[in-house]
Scaffold this motif. Sequence first.
Motif, PDB file in Angstrom:
ATOM      1  N   GLU A 184       0.835  -1.208   0.000  1.00  0.00           N
ATOM      2  CA  GLU A 184       0.000   0.000   0.000  1.00  0.00           C
ATOM      3  C   GLU A 184       0.864   1.250   0.000  1.00  0.00           C
ATOM      4  N   GLY A 185       1.947   1.244   0.755  1.00  0.00           N
ATOM      5  CA  GLY A 185       2.857   2.378   0.776  1.00  0.00           C
ATOM      6  C   GLY A 185       3.494   2.625  -0.582  1.00  0.00           C
ATOM      7  N   ARG A 186       3.879   1.549  -1.265  1.00  0.00           N
ATOM      8  CA  ARG A 186       4.458   1.696  -2.603  1.00  0.00           C
ATOM      9  C   ARG A 186       3.429   2.218  -3.594  1.00  0.00           C
ATOM     10  N   ARG A 187       2.195   1.745  -3.477  1.00  0.00           N
ATOM     11  CA  ARG A 187       1.123   2.217  -4.361  1.00  0.00           C
ATOM     12  C   ARG A 187       0.889   3.706  -4.157  1.00  0.00           C
ATOM     13  N   LEU A 188       0.829   4.117  -2.912  1.00  0.00           N
ATOM     14  CA  LEU A 188       0.610   5.534  -2.617  1.00  0.00           C
ATOM     15  C   LEU A 188       1.788   6.392  -3.074  1.00  0.00           C
ATOM     16  N   ALA A 189       3.000   5.899  -2.899  1.00  0.00           N
ATOM     17  CA  ALA A 189       4.183   6.643  -3.360  1.00  0.00           C
ATOM     18  C   ALA A 189       4.149   6.807  -4.877  1.00  0.00           C
ATOM     19  N   ALA A 190       3.702   5.783  -5.599  1.00  0.00           N
ATOM     20  CA  ALA A 190       3.585   5.882  -7.053  1.00  0.00           C
ATOM     21  C   ALA A 190       2.543   6.924  -7.444  1.00  0.00           C
ATOM     22  N   GLU A 191       1.433   6.966  -6.727  1.00  0.00           N
ATOM     23  CA  GLU A 191       0.397   7.957  -7.009  1.00  0.00           C
ATOM     24  C   GLU A 191       0.899   9.376  -6.731  1.00  0.00           C
ATOM     25  N   VAL A 192       1.654   9.544  -5.664  1.00  0.00           N
ATOM     26  CA  VAL A 192       2.249  10.852  -5.365  1.00  0.00           C
ATOM     27  C   VAL A 192       3.168  11.255  -6.513  1.00  0.00           C
ATOM     28  N   GLY A 193       3.953  10.320  -7.018  1.00  0.00           N
ATOM     29  CA  GLY A 193       4.837  10.599  -8.145  1.00  0.00           C
ATOM     30  C   GLY A 193       4.069  11.034  -9.380  1.00  0.00           C
ATOM     31  N   GLN A 194       2.951  10.385  -9.661  1.00  0.00           N
ATOM     32  CA  GLN A 194       2.131  10.767 -10.811  1.00  0.00           C
ATOM     33  C   GLN A 194       1.581  12.181 -10.645  1.00  0.00           C
ATOM     34  N   ILE A 195       1.146  12.503  -9.451  1.00  0.00           N
ATOM     35  CA  ILE A 195       0.616  13.843  -9.187  1.00  0.00           C
ATOM     36  C   ILE A 195       1.722  14.890  -9.329  1.00  0.00           C
ATOM     37  N   LEU A 196       2.904  14.600  -8.788  1.00  0.00           N
ATOM     38  CA  LEU A 196       4.017  15.540  -8.911  1.00  0.00           C
ATOM     39  C   LEU A 196       4.404  15.766 -10.374  1.00  0.00           C
ATOM     40  N   ALA A 197       4.415  14.706 -11.172  1.00  0.00           N
ATOM     41  CA  ALA A 197       4.740  14.851 -12.593  1.00  0.00           C
ATOM     42  C   ALA A 197       3.685  15.698 -13.303  1.00  0.00           C
ATOM     43  N   GLU A 198       2.440  15.520 -12.936  1.00  0.00           N
ATOM     44  CA  GLU A 198       1.377  16.323 -13.541  1.00  0.00           C
ATOM     45  C   GLU A 198       1.498  17.790 -13.144  1.00  0.00           C
ATOM     46  N   ILE A 199       1.804  18.052 -11.884  1.00  0.00           N
ATOM     47  CA  ILE A 199       2.018  19.439 -11.440  1.00  0.00           C
ATOM     48  C   ILE A 199       3.178  20.052 -12.205  1.00  0.00           C
ATOM     49  N   GLU A 200       4.254  19.301 -12.367  1.00  0.00           N
ATOM     50  CA  GLU A 200       5.412  19.790 -13.109  1.00  0.00           C
ATOM     51  C   GLU A 200       5.032  20.120 -14.550  1.00  0.00           C
ATOM     52  N   SER A 201       4.227  19.243 -15.180  1.00  0.00           N
ATOM     53  CA  SER A 201       3.862  19.482 -16.581  1.00  0.00           C
ATOM     54  C   SER A 201       2.954  20.705 -16.731  1.00  0.00           C
ATOM     55  N   ARG A 202       2.151  20.992 -15.734  1.00  0.00           N
ATOM     56  CA  ARG A 202       1.265  22.159 -15.794  1.00  0.00           C
ATOM     57  C   ARG A 202       1.975  23.445 -15.396  1.00  0.00           C
ATOM     58  N   GLY A 203       3.109  23.302 -14.743  1.00  0.00           N
ATOM     59  CA  GLY A 203       3.894  24.460 -14.348  1.00  0.00           C
ATOM     60  C   GLY A 203       3.722  24.780 -12.872  1.00  0.00           C
ATOM     61  N   VAL A 204       4.676  24.341 -12.078  1.00  0.00           N
ATOM     62  CA  VAL A 204       4.600  24.539 -10.630  1.00  0.00           C
ATOM     63  C   VAL A 204       4.645  26.023 -10.270  1.00  0.00           C
ATOM     64  N   ARG A 205       5.350  26.811 -11.073  1.00  0.00           N
ATOM     65  CA  ARG A 205       5.403  28.255 -10.803  1.00  0.00           C
ATOM     66  C   ARG A 205       4.035  28.889 -11.063  1.00  0.00           C
ATOM     67  N   GLU A 206       3.420  28.528 -12.176  1.00  0.00           N
ATOM     68  CA  GLU A 206       2.125  29.091 -12.523  1.00  0.00           C
ATOM     69  C   GLU A 206       1.035  28.661 -11.542  1.00  0.00           C
ATOM     70  N   LEU A 207       1.096  27.408 -11.118  1.00  0.00           N
ATOM     71  CA  LEU A 207       0.060  26.889 -10.221  1.00  0.00           C
ATOM     72  C   LEU A 207       0.226  27.354  -8.782  1.00  0.00           C
ATOM     73  N   TYR A 208       1.476  27.287  -8.272  1.00  0.00           N
ATOM     74  CA  TYR A 208       1.689  27.496  -6.842  1.00  0.00           C
ATOM     75  C   TYR A 208       2.758  28.530  -6.496  1.00  0.00           C
TER      76      TYR A 208
END
Length: 103
Positions: free
Chosen positions: A32-56
């Motif tokens: 479960e911890g590995r699954r959640l870590a993978a999901e966090v990674g997917q979210i971080l990659a999506e934030i990066e693709s949308r632009g972390v500066r623009e978003l946050y």
Amino acid sequence: MTSTNIPKAFPLNLPEGDADLLLDELQSRLCEGRRLAAEVGQILAEIESRGVRELYGFNSIAVFYEHVARVPRAEAQKVTGRALALNSRRARDGTSTRPPSRL
């Protein structure tokens, strides 16, 4: 949003001497911890693709994660580096960039 995944409270009510059940619970939590870590990674990659500066307003995804997760900079760099290496994301022009293939 409400989660239907309600974690078991610790300590678990496991019978004394049941080593196999204890091992199964440990392996379940690790999975479960590995699954959640993978999901966090997917979210971080999506934030990066949308632009972390623009978003946050942060200069980098690592600094953003350091702030949000309240972790040391070295850990933030490790987590975000792994997230970006393992997950595809969109470039600014909308094309998909794939993670580098493993050798």
